[in-house]
Scaffold this active site. Sequence first.
Site, short mmCIF file in Angstrom:
data_model
loop_
_atom_site.label_atom_id
_atom_site.label_comp_id
_atom_site.label_asym_id
_atom_site.label_seq_id
_atom_site.Cartn_x
_atom_site.Cartn_y
_atom_site.Cartn_z
N THR A 72 0.83 -1.21 0.00
CA THR A 72 0.00 0.00 0.00
C THR A 72 0.87 1.26 0.00
OG1 THR A 72 -1.59 -1.22 1.34
CG2 THR A 72 -1.91 1.15 1.22
N HIS B 92 2.21 2.00 -3.37
CA HIS B 92 1.20 2.67 -4.21
C HIS B 92 1.19 4.17 -3.89
CE1 HIS B 92 -0.75 -0.81 -5.99
NE2 HIS B 92 -0.85 -1.38 -4.81
#
Length: 348
Positions: free
Chosen positions: A43, A46
């Site tokens: 995450t 990202h």
Amino acid sequence: MEKMLSVWKTHPKEGLELKDAPVPDPKDDEVLIQVKATSICGTDLHIYKWDEWAQKRIGKNIPYIFGHEVSGEVVKAGKSVKGVSVGDHVSAETHISCGYCYQCKTGNEHICQNVKILGVDTNGAFAEYLTLPYRNSWVNDKKIPHWVATAQEPLGNAVHTVFDGEVAGKTITVFGMGPIGVCAVALCKAAGAEKVIAIDNHEGRLKFGKDFGADVTVMASDGVDVRKEIMDATNGLGADVFLELAGAPKAFNDGIATLRPGGRASILGVFPKPFEVDVTNDIVFRGIRLSGINGRKMYDTWYKTQAFLRSGKINLEKLVTHRFKLSEIEKGFDVLKRREGMKVVLEP
Ligand SMILES: [Zn+2]
Ligand SMILES: [Zn+2]
């Protein structure tokens, strides 16, 4: 006011910013945690890269401190804090649930309608200190070093996915040998799976899968017939269980196609965009049981994770391939961009 080093997502483009910020003050129901170790998750990558997902999900939250995988020591507690005390070693359950919606009231806090995610919707763990609601503070065994305990969150994701159904005596395909994938392989073996087949398109990652106990590895490079390899490895029957931890349309479709009729598919992978699936022929008529897995069951998954760690059956230390100073966080992202390491741990 006391200052701390912290890592910010400031601009809507690739990168991050190291800044001095005030040490936060815990609210009545929060603890202040001195971060001893934090680790980089998919995450975070990202968010770092500022891809389409990050733009949509986080666009309105910047500037803020990101990061969510953590192990640290409680140094201050608000006046209504219960069950955790100053001096405790803690990790964070990152889903900060509301406590009053339908899901929260029916034992499904991990899919709370009003959930806030640490380091996504709130200031996170890439800092020397963070505040956290006491209900989200998981007290760790002090025997587990902080640099290992920080990797519990991905192990928890793997626990939730693997034990979404029966494991003992089963043949299981695990697509995607990132940190969650290799943990899933190890858990399947520890829980008595007969055969675990690991699939990835990266040689180095497959090697990790093997190290963590995969019986068969399949290199999903161009020109390799992944489906044939899996069918051959399962005597033409197909696997009993398929775990999708790659977030790739091809992995999803290969996994479903090589699942025996009546098998179980548990999907944790996050796909970059919608894709085509033949639901009628591949899922309905073949009686596939399909479920989406989000986060960790609060807190069943954590107790199970703790039990596996305590038993010594899962060696999380092997997952940590790189350790840097928090101030060297860019080096950590470089490693992950090149897909070289598994878990990158940062210590303030
Ligand atoms: Zn994570
Ligand atoms: Zn809720």
